[in-house]
Design a protein around this motif. Structure first.
Motif, PDB file in Angstrom:
ATOM      1  N   ASP A 172     -41.067  32.873  25.869  1.00 46.92           N
ATOM      2  CA  ASP A 172     -41.765  32.089  26.887  1.00 46.92           C
ATOM      3  C   ASP A 172     -42.118  30.741  26.273  1.00 46.92           C
ATOM      4  O   ASP A 172     -42.524  30.674  25.113  1.00 46.92           O
ATOM      5  N   ASP A 173     -41.970  29.675  27.048  1.00 47.14           N
ATOM      6  CA  ASP A 173     -42.180  28.335  26.499  1.00 47.14           C
ATOM      7  C   ASP A 173     -43.638  27.896  26.516  1.00 47.14           C
ATOM      8  O   ASP A 173     -43.949  26.793  26.083  1.00 47.14           O
ATOM      9  N   GLN A 174     -44.549  28.737  27.010  1.00 48.03           N
ATOM     10  CA  GLN A 174     -45.970  28.389  27.043  1.00 48.03           C
ATOM     11  C   GLN A 174     -46.701  29.135  25.921  1.00 48.03           C
ATOM     12  O   GLN A 174     -46.919  30.341  26.008  1.00 48.03           O
ATOM     13  N   PRO A 175     -47.098  28.436  24.861  1.00 49.50           N
ATOM     14  CA  PRO A 175     -47.683  29.095  23.680  1.00 49.50           C
ATOM     15  C   PRO A 175     -48.930  29.922  23.980  1.00 49.50           C
ATOM     16  O   PRO A 175     -49.078  31.031  23.467  1.00 49.50           O
ATOM     17  N   ARG A 218     -47.904  33.058  25.922  1.00 49.38           N
ATOM     18  CA  ARG A 218     -47.168  33.951  25.020  1.00 49.38           C
ATOM     19  C   ARG A 218     -48.119  34.621  24.033  1.00 49.38           C
ATOM     20  O   ARG A 218     -48.015  35.825  23.759  1.00 49.38           O
ATOM     21  N   GLN A 252     -41.434  36.344  18.499  1.00 49.65           N
ATOM     22  CA  GLN A 252     -41.878  35.459  19.571  1.00 49.65           C
ATOM     23  C   GLN A 252     -41.022  34.198  19.522  1.00 49.65           C
ATOM     24  O   GLN A 252     -40.849  33.606  18.455  1.00 49.65           O
ATOM     25  N   GLU A 253     -40.500  33.807  20.666  1.00 45.01           N
ATOM     26  CA  GLU A 253     -39.661  32.618  20.743  1.00 45.01           C
ATOM     27  C   GLU A 253     -40.147  31.734  21.884  1.00 45.01           C
ATOM     28  O   GLU A 253     -40.584  32.231  22.927  1.00 45.01           O
ATOM     29  N   SER A 254     -40.050  30.397  21.687  1.00 45.49           N
ATOM     30  CA  SER A 254     -40.469  29.447  22.708  1.00 45.49           C
ATOM     31  C   SER A 254     -39.326  29.018  23.618  1.00 45.49           C
ATOM     32  O   SER A 254     -39.539  28.319  24.602  1.00 45.49           O
ATOM     33  N   SER A 255     -38.108  29.439  23.281  1.00 52.03           N
ATOM     34  CA  SER A 255     -36.951  29.118  24.114  1.00 52.03           C
ATOM     35  C   SER A 255     -35.916  30.219  23.955  1.00 52.03           C
ATOM     36  O   SER A 255     -36.041  31.100  23.097  1.00 52.03           O
ATOM     37  N   MET A 259     -37.297  28.534  32.099  1.00 52.49           N
ATOM     38  CA  MET A 259     -37.600  27.818  30.858  1.00 52.49           C
ATOM     39  C   MET A 259     -36.698  26.602  30.760  1.00 52.49           C
ATOM     40  O   MET A 259     -35.586  26.608  31.306  1.00 52.49           O
TER      41      MET A 259
END
Length: 213
Positions: free
Chosen positions: A8-11, A14, A32-35, A57
């Protein structure tokens, strides 16, 4: 342990989900990945059982990422539960079409999120079955009927398949069919194998698309 990866791109979102999941004794957040960039390598390195994936995303969206993982890993791909903002969402329907195991709303209660993760990991029930059917009523297309693969099912397997497609859990099917839950689970595994489906959400899709429900 259920090994979960978050994409998920929202820290902040997430991180909050990670805290909820990590508080459970049977769930471990392994990545955990942001993209969605490099997800295939993450799957190889972290070996998650399930990925919680944002459907929208920047760059590679959750739908494209889901399709890529299923194409690359096939039956060995982790199960994917997509996160969406709307309960009737064309993007969620498309994610299920390409191989996601279900979807859950981003504003769902923590208990429902945890139950959804466990259900998808176990494969014992459809997540948001009624919403999934509603999605395909709006965005799916029916064909004239099932193919020859459906003829390979026994009469009992067809009965159980239709009950599962209607959203009944293993325990509910067991009660109605006068079977043990273990027997129902065995039947479900055989049905999915014969129909070449990954999970029970795909069974809902199959039943709707072929006019069985």
């Amino acid at each position: 342990m259920i090994r979960v990866a978050l994409v998920d791109d929202q820290p902040l979102f997430r991180g909050g989900i990670a805290m909820i999941l990590s508080s459970q004794p049977d769930i471990e957040v392994v990545a955990q990945e942001s993209s969605a960039m490099g997800l295939a390598q993450m799957v190889r390195d972290a070996a998650p059982d399930l990925i919680l994936m944002d459907v929208r995303m920047p760059g590679i969206d959750g739908i494209t990422a889901t399709g890529q993982l299923i194409a690359e890993f096939g039956d060995a791909a982790p199960k994917i539960l997509v996160l969406t903002t709307f309960d009737v969402d064309e993007a969620a329907a498309r994610a299920i079409e390409v191989g996601a195991s279900g979807f859950v709303l981003k504003d769902a209660q923590p208990d429902f999120l945890l139950a959804s993760v466990r259900a998808v990991a176990d494969g014992s029930q459809v997540v948001a079955a009624s919403a999934t059917r509603q999605l395909f009523e709006r965005h799916g297309a029916r064909t004239s009927g099932p193919g020859p693969e459906y003829d390979t099912l026994t009469t009992r397997e067809r009965e159980i398949a239709l009950r599962a497609a209607a959203g009944l859990s293993n325990s509910e099917i067991a009660e109605k069919e006068f079977l043990s839950e273990a027997t129902v689970k065995t039947h479900i595994s055989r049905i999915l194998s014969k129909l070449d489906l990954r999970d029970r959400v795909q069974l809902v899709v199959y039943a709707y698309e072929h006019g069985l429900v």
